[in-house]
Design an enzyme around this catalytic site. Sequence first.
Site, mmCIF file in Angstrom:
data_model
loop_
_atom_site.group_PDB
_atom_site.id
_atom_site.type_symbol
_atom_site.label_atom_id
_atom_site.label_comp_id
_atom_site.label_asym_id
_atom_site.label_seq_id
_atom_site.Cartn_x
_atom_site.Cartn_y
_atom_site.Cartn_z
ATOM 1 C CB SER A 279 -2.593 -36.800 26.582
ATOM 2 O OG SER A 279 -1.641 -36.739 25.545
ATOM 3 C CD GLU B 117 -0.604 -36.238 20.539
ATOM 4 O OE1 GLU B 117 -1.442 -35.993 19.673
ATOM 5 O OE2 GLU B 117 0.613 -36.221 20.326
ATOM 6 C CE1 TYR C 97 -5.117 -40.833 23.592
ATOM 7 C CE2 TYR C 97 -3.637 -39.015 23.077
ATOM 8 C CZ TYR C 97 -4.062 -40.005 23.939
ATOM 9 O OH TYR C 97 -3.441 -40.171 25.160
HETATM 10 P P1 NAP Z 1 -1.878 -48.274 26.842
HETATM 11 O O1 NAP Z 1 -0.631 -49.064 27.099
HETATM 12 O O2 NAP Z 1 -2.379 -48.153 25.457
HETATM 13 O O3 NAP Z 1 -3.024 -48.905 27.772
HETATM 14 C C1 NAP Z 1 -4.383 -48.578 27.572
HETATM 15 C C2 NAP Z 1 -5.231 -49.437 28.490
HETATM 16 O O4 NAP Z 1 -6.605 -49.100 28.306
HETATM 17 C C3 NAP Z 1 -5.119 -50.955 28.249
HETATM 18 O O5 NAP Z 1 -5.089 -51.610 29.487
HETATM 19 C C4 NAP Z 1 -6.417 -51.254 27.514
HETATM 20 O O6 NAP Z 1 -6.851 -52.583 27.672
HETATM 21 C C5 NAP Z 1 -7.353 -50.311 28.242
HETATM 22 N N1 NAP Z 1 -8.624 -50.099 27.526
HETATM 23 C C6 NAP Z 1 -8.806 -49.689 26.241
HETATM 24 N N2 NAP Z 1 -10.113 -49.596 25.946
HETATM 25 C C7 NAP Z 1 -10.782 -49.949 27.073
HETATM 26 C C8 NAP Z 1 -12.149 -50.049 27.404
HETATM 27 N N3 NAP Z 1 -13.107 -49.790 26.520
HETATM 28 N N4 NAP Z 1 -12.488 -50.429 28.665
HETATM 29 C C9 NAP Z 1 -11.540 -50.722 29.572
HETATM 30 N N5 NAP Z 1 -10.212 -50.669 29.311
HETATM 31 C C10 NAP Z 1 -9.851 -50.281 28.077
HETATM 32 O O7 NAP Z 1 -1.705 -46.789 27.412
HETATM 33 P P2 NAP Z 1 -0.608 -46.196 28.438
HETATM 34 O O8 NAP Z 1 0.575 -45.745 27.667
HETATM 35 O O9 NAP Z 1 -0.452 -47.130 29.584
HETATM 36 O O10 NAP Z 1 -1.353 -44.864 28.894
HETATM 37 C C11 NAP Z 1 -2.251 -44.872 30.003
HETATM 38 C C12 NAP Z 1 -3.168 -43.678 29.887
HETATM 39 O O11 NAP Z 1 -2.413 -42.472 29.890
HETATM 40 C C13 NAP Z 1 -4.005 -43.620 28.610
HETATM 41 O O12 NAP Z 1 -5.242 -43.017 28.931
HETATM 42 C C14 NAP Z 1 -3.211 -42.705 27.700
HETATM 43 O O13 NAP Z 1 -4.067 -42.112 26.741
HETATM 44 C C15 NAP Z 1 -2.674 -41.716 28.702
HETATM 45 N N6 NAP Z 1 -1.403 -41.063 28.385
HETATM 46 C C16 NAP Z 1 -0.319 -41.798 28.065
HETATM 47 C C17 NAP Z 1 0.892 -41.174 27.810
HETATM 48 C C18 NAP Z 1 2.123 -41.971 27.477
HETATM 49 O O14 NAP Z 1 3.102 -41.353 27.022
HETATM 50 N N7 NAP Z 1 2.148 -43.259 27.729
HETATM 51 C C19 NAP Z 1 0.983 -39.778 27.900
HETATM 52 C C20 NAP Z 1 -0.163 -39.063 28.246
HETATM 53 C C21 NAP Z 1 -1.351 -39.717 28.511
HETATM 54 P P3 NAP Z 1 -6.398 -53.758 26.642
HETATM 55 O O15 NAP Z 1 -5.092 -54.267 27.207
HETATM 56 O O16 NAP Z 1 -7.514 -54.715 26.753
HETATM 57 O O17 NAP Z 1 -6.229 -53.140 25.287
HETATM 58 O O1 G4F Z 2 5.263 -42.611 19.887
HETATM 59 P P1 G4F Z 2 4.141 -41.943 19.187
HETATM 60 O O2 G4F Z 2 3.187 -42.817 18.455
HETATM 61 O O3 G4F Z 2 3.415 -41.065 20.300
HETATM 62 P P2 G4F Z 2 2.473 -39.759 20.265
HETATM 63 O O4 G4F Z 2 1.704 -39.662 19.020
HETATM 64 O O5 G4F Z 2 3.309 -38.600 20.668
HETATM 65 O O6 G4F Z 2 1.430 -40.116 21.425
HETATM 66 C C1 G4F Z 2 1.851 -40.698 22.659
HETATM 67 O O7 G4F Z 2 2.127 -39.685 23.583
HETATM 68 C C2 G4F Z 2 0.976 -38.901 23.977
HETATM 69 C C3 G4F Z 2 1.475 -37.842 24.960
HETATM 70 O O8 G4F Z 2 1.917 -36.718 24.233
HETATM 71 C C4 G4F Z 2 -0.046 -39.830 24.586
HETATM 72 F F1 G4F Z 2 -1.108 -39.104 25.007
HETATM 73 C C5 G4F Z 2 -0.475 -40.864 23.562
HETATM 74 O O9 G4F Z 2 -1.411 -41.754 24.153
HETATM 75 C C6 G4F Z 2 0.750 -41.647 23.134
HETATM 76 O O10 G4F Z 2 1.211 -42.355 24.256
HETATM 77 O O11 G4F Z 2 4.713 -40.879 18.139
HETATM 78 C C7 G4F Z 2 5.693 -39.938 18.490
HETATM 79 C C8 G4F Z 2 6.149 -39.183 17.241
HETATM 80 C C9 G4F Z 2 5.016 -38.631 16.378
HETATM 81 O O12 G4F Z 2 5.315 -37.310 16.007
HETATM 82 C C10 G4F Z 2 5.025 -39.511 15.123
HETATM 83 O O13 G4F Z 2 4.589 -38.859 13.931
HETATM 84 O O14 G4F Z 2 6.879 -40.084 16.399
HETATM 85 C C11 G4F Z 2 6.494 -39.849 15.050
HETATM 86 N N1 G4F Z 2 6.770 -41.066 14.261
HETATM 87 C C12 G4F Z 2 7.618 -41.122 13.199
HETATM 88 N N2 G4F Z 2 7.606 -42.373 12.690
HETATM 89 C C13 G4F Z 2 6.211 -42.264 14.434
HETATM 90 C C14 G4F Z 2 6.739 -43.098 13.435
HETATM 91 N N3 G4F Z 2 5.310 -42.723 15.350
HETATM 92 C C15 G4F Z 2 4.947 -44.031 15.279
HETATM 93 N N4 G4F Z 2 4.061 -44.507 16.197
HETATM 94 N N5 G4F Z 2 5.430 -44.878 14.308
HETATM 95 C C16 G4F Z 2 6.328 -44.453 13.361
HETATM 96 O O15 G4F Z 2 6.740 -45.227 12.492
#
Ligand code: NAP
Ligand code: G4F
Length: 331
Positions: free
Chosen positions: A123, A125, A147
């Site tokens: 990520s 992050e 995280y």
């Molecule tokens: P998400 O919607 O939060 O999905 C997370 C998945 O992990 C869910 O299917 C969850 O299952 C499963 N999980 C959690 N704990 C587990 C465990 N102990 N054993 C097996 N499965 C488990 O995340 P996403 O947005 O699809 O992201 C996918 C991956 O990419 C994650 O690793 C995230 O950190 C990473 N990532 C995401 C972004 C982004 O912008 N979306 C960016 C960079 C990296 P449940 O449904 O049971 O909760």
């Molecule tokens: O949408 P966010 O919660 O995503 P964040 O923290 O960037 O993380 C996501 O992206 C990562 C990749 O860079 C992934 F690895 C991670 O798993 C996840 O998918 O927050 C985005 C921004 C932050 O700066 C937060 O402080 O939005 C700001 N924010 C402002 N108000 C808020 C809020 N975020 C959330 N969730 N809720 C609010 O009310």
Amino acid sequence: MPKAMITGITGQDGSYLADFLLEQGYEVIGVVRRSSTVNFDRIEHIQDKISIVQGDLLDQVSLIHLLQEYRPDEVYNLAAQSFVPTSFSQPALTGEVTALGVTRMLDAIRIVDKHIRFYQASSSEMFGKVREVPQNEKTPFHPRSPYGVAKVYGHWITVNYRESYGLFACSGILFNHESPRRGLEFLPRKVAHGVARIKLGLANELRLGNLEARRDWGYAPDYVRGMWLMLQQDEPDDYVLATGETHTVREFVEIAFAHVGLDWQDYVVIDPKYYRPAEVDLLVGDPSKAREKLGWRHSVSFEELVQLMVDADLERLKGVEQLHPSPNIDW
Ligand code: NAP
Ligand code: G4F
């Protein structure tokens, strides 16, 4: 028929990756953890086309058994505790799943079949308090949350197993990617859903935290294509996937409200509860390597992304909110 195993298939990315791999002619095995109620909403439409199997990143033996039984060619490790604020309140759990879970899967691969190709969901992050702008594969990490710290561990253990044991292990450093399937707690979906509820008269305010943070936001289906491309190369490597553009939370909010003819300033309330102990102020990725080596690029602009998410929530909420009220999530 190639066989892929996906952890985190019930999540946003897992569901899009499953759609994509089915289209490519893969047999798809989705690993889900046991829960008291099933949460297959995102994979309902493909349930009869995939195998759903039980396993947990917290349990090493379950992973070994799954690999022995299903013998996949590729493993996509998308499972994680992925919500940054929860990582502050549950740091040890986040480390167990998001960091050590990666080692458990890599070790399972090493024990069962070293030829399985492995994708780790790293990520942006990890860049946290960024050392350079834009961020690329060589930018040093400085995570700002438990995280982010866990993801840095997951990244380096992936590199380490590649270098130590010759595994075909890739780390995709993905910047934020969103969609109508995004969890309601993440900012873009919280805004899209909140705007739709206000437009339909179901709510009269939207409470948010820091509006000044900047993110590089793309469209999730583009990013799962990039994951697959990484595993089709001759050599394993690490890649940044990003749009190369950065926008503030405020811009996201502004466009979302304007799309339905409203002024965000009439509805948004700043609530300190949503501020984080440490913030990632600015993310913007440099996807040149992925463009040159994988031929990958994003296809949906920032404005299109915001609008399609608001439209999807408007469509979803119309008429059904009375029958199936949205869950009362306040994170
Ligand atoms: P998400 O919607 O939060 O999905 C997370 C998945 O992990 C869910 O299917 C969850 O299952 C499963 N999980 C959690 N704990 C587990 C465990 N102990 N054993 C097996 N499965 C488990 O995340 P996403 O947005 O699809 O992201 C996918 C991956 O990419 C994650 O690793 C995230 O950190 C990473 N990532 C995401 C972004 C982004 O912008 N979306 C960016 C960079 C990296 P449940 O449904 O049971 O909760
Ligand atoms: O949408 P966010 O919660 O995503 P964040 O923290 O960037 O993380 C996501 O992206 C990562 C990749 O860079 C992934 F690895 C991670 O798993 C996840 O998918 O927050 C985005 C921004 C932050 O700066 C937060 O402080 O939005 C700001 N924010 C402002 N108000 C808020 C809020 N975020 C959330 N969730 N809720 C609010 O009310």
